[in-house]
Design an enzyme around this catalytic site. Structure first.
Site, mmCIF file in Angstrom:
data_model
loop_
_atom_site.group_PDB
_atom_site.id
_atom_site.type_symbol
_atom_site.label_atom_id
_atom_site.label_comp_id
_atom_site.label_asym_id
_atom_site.label_seq_id
_atom_site.Cartn_x
_atom_site.Cartn_y
_atom_site.Cartn_z
ATOM 1 N N THR A 124 0.472 -1.222 0.181
ATOM 2 C CA THR A 124 0.108 0.223 0.152
ATOM 3 C C THR A 124 0.732 1.771 0.110
ATOM 4 O OG1 THR A 124 -1.664 -1.181 1.466
ATOM 5 C CG2 THR A 124 -1.924 0.966 1.436
ATOM 6 N N LYS B 276 -7.994 1.265 -3.067
ATOM 7 C CA LYS B 276 -7.653 0.876 -1.721
ATOM 8 C C LYS B 276 -7.667 2.047 -0.718
ATOM 9 C CE LYS B 276 -5.356 -1.213 1.409
ATOM 10 N NZ LYS B 276 -5.587 -2.463 2.462
ATOM 11 N N LYS C 37 -1.814 5.131 8.482
ATOM 12 C CA LYS C 37 -1.480 5.206 7.134
ATOM 13 C C LYS C 37 -1.777 5.753 5.872
ATOM 14 C CE LYS C 37 1.636 2.619 4.676
ATOM 15 N NZ LYS C 37 2.253 0.620 3.673
#
Ligand code: NAD
Length: 290
Positions: A87, A162, A237
């Protein structure tokens, strides 16, 4: 296939194992993590990439991805595909894809959801950006490591999917937790709150499948002392990546911005680090409006 796998940590390790168990030839490189059984250890990232049909990276962030990509792209066979499953920020995903395609390679960004459990059980979901040809090449590997792979569009589209998904997740978790804390203060039983909301218009994945209230709804980290699950710092994050992307694309995301600020406070100045992201509920429980 011959696969180079770079970054064999909590996620990459079990993903590489599943590829080995399916009969693929995997050469791995990691700065620290041990090689899973059956993975041949390379001395450098470039060595792991040399001669591979597909190179998979599963790394902590975009800066590390950029430096690893700069090393492996020149070592890769033309026609091979570089597939990053970390990611990372959309800009890094696009920059790496541009560099790889300029070198005549296929390039995909294929971040995952499903966590360590999904990586171990081969039930991840991949959201993938890049060319249709590269997607078709890597699809058999996605099918081993996961249960679903969605081709979302061109380079960066996987990372975009995402972080948009996880921005919704962070915002709805906060909304669900603050609603439970308000219900407590209004004297409403938590089970009754669940019974109503889970079948009414306030329902969501965070309420119905991952309820932050212990003893209510299906089993979730709340029933295990808020041990992750999905750690608050990983949510932070992803929320930061969504805000970075929103700034870069000039998108107005006030709720995402507030969710990022709340998780920053929770992880950095309160006791959220190491807790599941649903531990926002005990945080709200302890507080008043002031
Ligand atoms: P991790 O820290 O366990 O693994 C990362 C690995 O990369 C480590 O073993 C580290 O030694 C290695 N590494 C770092 N720099 C390197 C370099 N230059 N060359 C080679 N190896 C290097 O992290 P993780 O939990 O496996 O997560 C990996 C990625 O997956 C992250 O981008 C994370 O956001 C994403 N992700 C994690 C989860 C989860 O639940 N853990 C879920 C979805 C997505």
């Amino acid at each position: 296939m011959k696969i180079g796998f770079i970054g064999l940590g909590n996620m990459g390790g079990p993903m590489a194992s599943n590829l080995v168990n399916a009969g693929h030839e995997v050469t791995g490189f990691d700065l620290a993590a041990p090689m899973p059984a059956g993975v041949t250890k390379a001395a450098t990232a470039a060595e792991a990439a040399t001669g591979a049909d597909v190179v998979i990276t599963m790394l902590p962030n975009g800066a590390i991805l950029r430096s690893v990509a700069a090393e492996v792209i020149p070592a890769m066979t033309k026609t091979a595909v570089l597939c990053d499953c970390s990611t990372v920020d959309v800009d890094s995903a696009r920059a790496v894809a541009k560099q790889a395609t300029a070198a005549g390679l296929g390039a995909l960004d294929g971040p995952v959801s499903g966590g360590v459990g999904g990586a171990t059980n081969g039930t991840l979901t991949f959201m993938v950006g890049g060319s249709a040809d590269a997607f078709e090449t890597v699809k058999p590997l996605f099918d081993i490591m996961g249960q679903k792979a969605v081709h979302c569009g061109e380079a960066g589209a996987g990372q975009a999917a995402k972080i948009c998904n996880n921005m919704i997740l962070g915002v709805t978790m906060i909304a669900t937790c603050e609603a439970f804390a308000l219900a407590d203060k209004l004297g409403l039983d938590r089970q009754k709150m669940f019974d109503v909301v889970s079948t009414s218009s306030g329902y969501s994945w965070t309420m119905n499948a991952y309820c932050p209230a212990p003893g209510v709804g299906p089993q979730s980290p709340a029933d295990n002392g808020y041990k992750p699950g999905f750690a608050a710092e990983l949510m932070l994050k992803d929320l930061r990546l969504s805000q970075q992307a929103a700034e870069s694309a000039d998108a107005d995301t006030p709720m995402g911005q507030l969710a990022a600020a709340l998780y920053t406070q929770f992880v950095e100045t309160e006791d959220g680090k190491g807790m599941d992201f649903s531990a926002m509920l005990p945080r709200f429980e302890k507080r008043g409006r002031g």
